[in-house]
Scaffold this motif. Structure first.
Motif, PDB file in Angstrom:
ATOM      1  N   ASP A  42       0.860  -1.181   0.000  1.00  0.00           N
ATOM      2  CA  ASP A  42       0.000   0.000   0.000  1.00  0.00           C
ATOM      3  C   ASP A  42       0.898   1.233   0.000  1.00  0.00           C
ATOM      4  N   TRP A  44       1.681   5.584  -1.434  1.00  0.00           N
ATOM      5  CA  TRP A  44       1.340   6.859  -2.060  1.00  0.00           C
ATOM      6  C   TRP A  44       2.427   7.863  -1.709  1.00  0.00           C
ATOM      7  N   GLY A 168     -11.198  -1.657  -7.256  1.00  0.00           N
ATOM      8  CA  GLY A 168     -10.064  -2.465  -7.678  1.00  0.00           C
ATOM      9  C   GLY A 168     -10.483  -3.738  -8.360  1.00  0.00           C
ATOM     10  N   PHE A 183      -7.376   1.234  -5.968  1.00  0.00           N
ATOM     11  CA  PHE A 183      -7.162   2.620  -5.545  1.00  0.00           C
ATOM     12  C   PHE A 183      -8.158   2.933  -4.445  1.00  0.00           C
ATOM     13  N   VAL A 194      -2.661   3.698  -3.323  1.00  0.00           N
ATOM     14  CA  VAL A 194      -2.693   2.621  -4.314  1.00  0.00           C
ATOM     15  C   VAL A 194      -2.260   1.343  -3.610  1.00  0.00           C
TER      16      VAL A 194
END
Length: 202
Positions: A42, A44, A168, A183, A194
């Motif tokens: 996970d 970002w 997703g 997402f 993401v």
């Protein structure tokens, strides 16, 4: 702020223990004697957490599992997140189950009810539970469309403080191996993330 949402997502994944990339659990259990391994990353921008979940079917109606995360990018780097132990029992197989998840070495735990209904290729999952610690009600709902090798869907999960959605899908490479991506964001579109991972059965 973003780390807060990543931690919330990781907690929801561990609590509910749903099939990646979704956090909403389904009523099915791992087959007796079989094993299931899921890993996901996970991320970002400057945040990133690796999650690992392992489950084993101990009877036709019950499985047990363990899940934990590892901060690859997020601070503090190279450190483990909270580990959790869970088990799920199918009261009415493929329709209604209940699960219990507890923090290893801590006092926090979650009790969750799981409902699944399939209408042709469409699967509807709903979860409703209770988590100690901050004494909160948790909920999750997902609508998933199953094609031959591709599964796509969306979900909404949350508790009294935070709510988020995820869109997703999962692609089945072989009967035992699948890859996924999704997402996720809160409804203010501030905690974006993401996720990508794999699912393996043996």
């Amino acid at each position: 702020m973003l780390l807060k949402y990543i931690n919330i997502f990781m907690v929801m994944i561990c609590f509910v223990f749903g099939a990646r990339p979704f956090g909403t659990d389904d009523a099915g259990t791992v087959a007796s004697g079989a094993y299931e391994l899921e890993t996901g990353f996970d991320f970002w921008k400057e945040q990133g957490v690796l999650g690992i979940g392992f489950k084993h079917g101990i009877t036709e109606r019950m499985d047990i599992g363990i899940g934990f995360g590892f901060n690859v990018v997020s601070e503090p780097k190279n450190s483990f997140t909270i580990s959790e132990f869970s088990f799920k029992w199918a009261i009415v197989p493929e329709l209604f189950s209940t699960s219990f998840c507890a923090e290893i070495g801590g006092s926090s735990y979650n009790i969750n009810s799981i409902f699944t209904r399939c209408l042709g290729p469409i699967e509807i999952d709903a979860n409703f539970g209770f988590v100690t610690g901050d004494t909160s009600i948790t909920y999750a709902g997902a609508v998933i469309y199953n094609l031959t090798n591709l599964t796509i869907g969306g979900e909404v999960c949350g508790d009294k403080e935070s709510q988020f959605w995820l869109f997703g899908g999962r692609y089945t490479v072989t009967e035992a191996f699948a890859i996924d991506a999704g997402f996720q964001s809160d409804f203010e579109f501030e905690g974006k993330m993401v996720t990508a991972g794999i699912h393996y059965e043996f």
